[in-house]
Design a protein around this motif. Structure first.
Motif, PDB file in Angstrom:
ATOM      1  N   LYS A 108     -15.922  41.097   3.496  1.00 35.82           N
ATOM      2  CA  LYS A 108     -15.775  40.981   4.515  1.00 35.82           C
ATOM      3  C   LYS A 108     -15.054  41.550   5.335  1.00 35.82           C
ATOM      4  CE  LYS A 108     -18.741  36.825   4.214  1.00 35.82           C
ATOM      5  NZ  LYS A 108     -19.270  35.402   4.167  1.00 35.82           N
ATOM      6  N   VAL A 109     -13.607  41.375   5.481  1.00 36.57           N
ATOM      7  CA  VAL A 109     -12.548  41.825   5.959  1.00 36.57           C
ATOM      8  C   VAL A 109     -12.494  43.357   5.867  1.00 36.57           C
ATOM      9  CG1 VAL A 109      -9.913  41.998   5.950  1.00 36.57           C
ATOM     10  CG2 VAL A 109     -10.832  40.202   4.438  1.00 36.57           C
ATOM     11  N   VAL A 110     -12.729  44.172   4.834  1.00 37.59           N
ATOM     12  CA  VAL A 110     -12.893  45.590   4.681  1.00 37.59           C
ATOM     13  C   VAL A 110     -14.104  45.514   6.208  1.00 37.59           C
ATOM     14  CG1 VAL A 110     -13.840  47.575   3.406  1.00 37.59           C
ATOM     15  CG2 VAL A 110     -12.112  45.907   2.448  1.00 37.59           C
ATOM     16  N   SER A 111     -14.759  45.326   5.820  1.00 38.77           N
ATOM     17  CA  SER A 111     -16.294  45.103   6.634  1.00 38.77           C
ATOM     18  C   SER A 111     -15.465  45.290   8.129  1.00 38.77           C
ATOM     19  CB  SER A 111     -17.670  44.717   6.282  1.00 38.77           C
ATOM     20  OG  SER A 111     -18.440  45.197   7.719  1.00 38.77           O
ATOM     21  N   ALA A 112     -15.067  44.130   8.448  1.00 37.02           N
ATOM     22  CA  ALA A 112     -14.300  44.181   9.956  1.00 37.02           C
ATOM     23  C   ALA A 112     -13.629  44.832  10.518  1.00 37.02           C
ATOM     24  CB  ALA A 112     -13.675  43.002  10.287  1.00 37.02           C
ATOM     25  N   VAL A 113     -12.980  45.683   9.177  1.00 35.74           N
ATOM     26  CA  VAL A 113     -11.679  46.731   9.917  1.00 35.74           C
ATOM     27  C   VAL A 113     -12.934  48.160   9.674  1.00 35.74           C
ATOM     28  CG1 VAL A 113      -9.594  48.306   8.729  1.00 35.74           C
ATOM     29  CG2 VAL A 113      -9.842  45.509   8.363  1.00 35.74           C
ATOM     30  N   ILE A 114     -14.144  48.228   9.138  1.00 39.36           N
ATOM     31  CA  ILE A 114     -14.217  49.358   9.557  1.00 39.36           C
ATOM     32  C   ILE A 114     -14.784  49.550  10.728  1.00 39.36           C
ATOM     33  CG2 ILE A 114     -16.400  50.452   8.659  1.00 39.36           C
ATOM     34  CD1 ILE A 114     -15.105  49.950   6.049  1.00 39.36           C
ATOM     35  N   THR A 115     -15.690  47.938  11.175  1.00 42.71           N
ATOM     36  CA  THR A 115     -16.501  48.085  12.226  1.00 42.71           C
ATOM     37  C   THR A 115     -15.384  47.901  13.739  1.00 42.71           C
ATOM     38  OG1 THR A 115     -18.179  46.656  11.295  1.00 42.71           O
ATOM     39  CG2 THR A 115     -17.833  45.848  13.888  1.00 42.71           C
ATOM     40  N   ASN A 116     -14.325  47.435  13.157  1.00 46.82           N
ATOM     41  CA  ASN A 116     -13.378  46.675  14.870  1.00 46.82           C
ATOM     42  C   ASN A 116     -11.938  47.489  15.100  1.00 46.82           C
ATOM     43  OD1 ASN A 116     -15.464  44.913  15.186  1.00 46.82           O
ATOM     44  ND2 ASN A 116     -14.683  43.710  13.704  1.00 46.82           N
ATOM     45  N   GLY A 117     -11.979  48.247  13.853  1.00 46.13           N
ATOM     46  CA  GLY A 117     -10.489  48.480  13.993  1.00 46.13           C
ATOM     47  C   GLY A 117     -10.589  50.180  13.835  1.00 46.13           C
ATOM     48  N   THR A 148      -9.556  51.762   3.134  1.00 43.54           N
ATOM     49  CA  THR A 148      -9.494  51.194   4.703  1.00 43.54           C
ATOM     50  C   THR A 148      -8.839  52.312   5.712  1.00 43.54           C
ATOM     51  OG1 THR A 148     -11.433  50.253   3.396  1.00 43.54           O
ATOM     52  CG2 THR A 148     -11.301  49.995   6.032  1.00 43.54           C
ATOM     53  N   ILE A 149      -7.658  51.959   5.277  1.00 41.16           N
ATOM     54  CA  ILE A 149      -6.497  51.812   6.714  1.00 41.16           C
ATOM     55  C   ILE A 149      -5.766  53.004   6.262  1.00 41.16           C
ATOM     56  CG2 ILE A 149      -4.391  50.972   7.316  1.00 41.16           C
ATOM     57  CD1 ILE A 149      -5.571  47.456   6.978  1.00 41.16           C
ATOM     58  N   GLN A 150      -6.220  54.139   7.143  1.00 45.72           N
ATOM     59  CA  GLN A 150      -5.381  55.418   6.940  1.00 45.72           C
ATOM     60  C   GLN A 150      -4.731  55.466   7.722  1.00 45.72           C
ATOM     61  OE1 GLN A 150      -5.928  56.799   4.206  1.00 45.72           O
ATOM     62  NE2 GLN A 150      -6.984  55.067   3.526  1.00 45.72           N
ATOM     63  N   LYS A 151      -4.097  54.176   8.290  1.00 41.90           N
ATOM     64  CA  LYS A 151      -2.798  54.348   9.970  1.00 41.90           C
ATOM     65  C   LYS A 151      -1.540  53.521   9.275  1.00 41.90           C
ATOM     66  CE  LYS A 151      -7.203  55.798  12.962  1.00 41.90           C
ATOM     67  NZ  LYS A 151      -6.900  54.536  14.637  1.00 41.90           N
ATOM     68  N   PRO A 152      -0.496  53.957  10.462  1.00 42.44           N
ATOM     69  CA  PRO A 152       0.939  52.766   9.495  1.00 42.44           C
ATOM     70  C   PRO A 152       0.226  51.143  10.238  1.00 42.44           C
ATOM     71  CG  PRO A 152       1.158  54.448  11.953  1.00 42.44           C
ATOM     72  CD  PRO A 152       0.007  53.987  11.404  1.00 42.44           C
ATOM     73  N   VAL A 205      -1.410  50.306  15.031  1.00 43.30           N
ATOM     74  CA  VAL A 205      -1.190  50.300  13.698  1.00 43.30           C
ATOM     75  C   VAL A 205      -1.358  49.028  13.577  1.00 43.30           C
ATOM     76  CG1 VAL A 205       1.217  48.712  12.946  1.00 43.30           C
ATOM     77  CG2 VAL A 205       1.028  51.084  15.076  1.00 43.30           C
ATOM     78  N   PHE A 206      -1.793  48.413  12.487  1.00 42.00           N
ATOM     79  CA  PHE A 206      -2.142  46.963  11.724  1.00 42.00           C
ATOM     80  C   PHE A 206      -0.636  45.883  11.049  1.00 42.00           C
ATOM     81  CE2 PHE A 206      -5.356  50.541  11.201  1.00 42.00           C
ATOM     82  CZ  PHE A 206      -6.714  49.629  11.365  1.00 42.00           C
ATOM     83  N   LEU A 207      -1.242  44.835  11.637  1.00 36.91           N
ATOM     84  CA  LEU A 207       0.211  44.184  11.357  1.00 36.91           C
ATOM     85  C   LEU A 207      -0.981  43.067  10.015  1.00 36.91           C
ATOM     86  CD1 LEU A 207       0.688  43.400  15.167  1.00 36.91           C
ATOM     87  CD2 LEU A 207       1.725  44.624  12.991  1.00 36.91           C
ATOM     88  N   GLY A 208      -0.104  42.461   9.313  1.00 33.97           N
ATOM     89  CA  GLY A 208      -0.417  41.657   8.410  1.00 33.97           C
ATOM     90  C   GLY A 208      -1.932  42.225   7.142  1.00 33.97           C
ATOM     91  N   PRO A 209      -2.916  41.176   6.144  1.00 36.13           N
ATOM     92  CA  PRO A 209      -2.831  40.555   6.378  1.00 36.13           C
ATOM     93  C   PRO A 209      -2.090  39.188   5.697  1.00 36.13           C
ATOM     94  CG  PRO A 209      -3.769  41.595   4.289  1.00 36.13           C
ATOM     95  CD  PRO A 209      -2.764  42.039   5.002  1.00 36.13           C
ATOM     96  N   GLY A 210      -1.650  39.502   5.151  1.00 33.12           N
ATOM     97  CA  GLY A 210      -0.335  38.124   4.680  1.00 33.12           C
ATOM     98  C   GLY A 210      -0.421  38.261   3.292  1.00 33.12           C
ATOM     99  N   TYR A 236      -0.266  53.820  -2.293  1.00 32.40           N
ATOM    100  CA  TYR A 236      -0.512  52.977  -1.166  1.00 32.40           C
ATOM    101  C   TYR A 236       0.466  53.489  -0.272  1.00 32.40           C
ATOM    102  CZ  TYR A 236      -2.102  49.563  -3.946  1.00 32.40           C
ATOM    103  OH  TYR A 236      -2.810  48.828  -5.105  1.00 32.40           O
ATOM    104  N   PRO A 237      -0.237  55.078   0.637  1.00 34.80           N
ATOM    105  CA  PRO A 237       0.417  55.757   1.553  1.00 34.80           C
ATOM    106  C   PRO A 237       1.544  55.446   3.145  1.00 34.80           C
ATOM    107  CG  PRO A 237      -1.621  56.521   0.785  1.00 34.80           C
ATOM    108  CD  PRO A 237      -0.974  55.411  -0.075  1.00 34.80           C
ATOM    109  N   HIS A 238       0.186  53.916   3.353  1.00 29.09           N
ATOM    110  CA  HIS A 238       0.351  54.175   4.978  1.00 29.09           C
ATOM    111  C   HIS A 238       1.197  52.109   4.227  1.00 29.09           C
ATOM    112  CE1 HIS A 238      -1.441  57.249   6.166  1.00 29.09           C
ATOM    113  NE2 HIS A 238      -2.594  56.941   5.144  1.00 29.09           N
ATOM    114  N   PHE A 239       0.785  51.456   3.996  1.00 31.07           N
ATOM    115  CA  PHE A 239       1.603  50.262   3.685  1.00 31.07           C
ATOM    116  C   PHE A 239       3.167  50.292   3.762  1.00 31.07           C
ATOM    117  CE2 PHE A 239       2.841  46.237   1.702  1.00 31.07           C
ATOM    118  CZ  PHE A 239       2.631  46.120   1.519  1.00 31.07           C
ATOM    119  N   SER A 240       3.847  49.338   4.370  1.00 33.11           N
ATOM    120  CA  SER A 240       4.831  49.038   4.223  1.00 33.11           C
ATOM    121  C   SER A 240       5.167  47.478   4.266  1.00 33.11           C
ATOM    122  CB  SER A 240       5.640  49.702   5.366  1.00 33.11           C
ATOM    123  OG  SER A 240       5.527  49.580   6.995  1.00 33.11           O
ATOM    124  N   ARG A 241       6.403  47.165   4.202  1.00 32.15           N
ATOM    125  CA  ARG A 241       6.588  45.543   3.919  1.00 32.15           C
ATOM    126  C   ARG A 241       7.622  45.215   4.956  1.00 32.15           C
ATOM    127  NH1 ARG A 241       5.222  44.202  -1.759  1.00 32.15           N
ATOM    128  NH2 ARG A 241       5.882  46.270  -2.428  1.00 32.15           N
TER     129      ARG A 241
END
Length: 199
Positions: free
Chosen positions: A78-87, A108-112, A92-97, A129-134
């Motif tokens: 459901k989260v992947v679907s929400a990112v595809i639909t609304n992202g 799914t996420i190909q941005k910072p 820049v993406f923040l989270g998900p924690g 995980y090329p776009h992921f940072s923490r």
């Protein structure tokens, strides 16, 4: 508001301002859309507050934030679907924690992308995980603290009870490795988070 959340947002903003300011015409304010991937209501509110609090400090950007995650502890699909639909309009993406969600969202996420609570050591692999940072240390660092307690009290063996997901598996693996390196023994039992413990 947690310090980790604030730090993630500040770091993200500073990097963005630097990148965008150097790549835009001086007269144009770059637009930056932050997208909140949170999966717990408290984290949603903290992240929204953090951006609303810190972003105005950087008057060289025109910023906005929206919730892209589902705002609840939903299934990863459901989260992947929400990112595809609304992202698609996110910069820049923040989270998900959550380490488990972060691992699942990577294709799914190909941005910072900045997370403030995903600690799995697996997420350090930039090939996967090329776009992921923490902005939080990995479970290997957390395990060192726990191993220091064991050293302090002279404990040579441990029974590890963990959740059977990315965070629990990563932390228990780091602990097992550290205990073995010290000549100790450990036994691990990872259970599904939904399971009830029985005797």
């Amino acid at each position: 508001m947690s310090i980790r959340t604030h730090n993630a947002l500040v770091i993200c903003l500073i990097v963005l301002v630097g990148l965008l300011a150097s790549s835009t015409v001086a007269q144009t304010k770059p637009k930056v859309k932050f997208c909140n991937l949170c999966q717990a209501e408290a984290l949603c509110q903290q992240t929204m507050y953090g951006v609303a609090h810190y972003a105005p400090m950087f008057d060289s950007i025109d910023w906005s934030i929206k919730l892209v995650g589902t705002g609840g502890n939903d299934e990863l699909s459901k989260v992947v679907s929400a990112v595809i639909t609304n992202g698609s309009d996110c910069d820049v993406f923040l989270g998900p924690g959550s380490s488990s969600y972060s691992k699942g969202l990577t294709t799914t996420i190909q941005k910072p992308w900045v997370d403030f609570a995903s600690t799995s050591t697996d997420l350090s692999n930039k090939a996967l995980y090329p776009h992921f940072s923490r902005i939080i240390p990995t479970d290997a660092v957390g395990a060192k603290g726990m191993l220091s307690v064991m050293d302090r009290y002279g404990w040579k063996s441990a029974y590890l009870l963990c959740s059977n997901e990315a965070y629990g598996q990563s932390l228990s693996a780091a602990l097992e490795s550290g205990i073995a390196a010290r000549g100790g023994t450990s036994k691990t039992n990872c259970v599904n988070p939904e399971s009830k413990l029985t005797e």
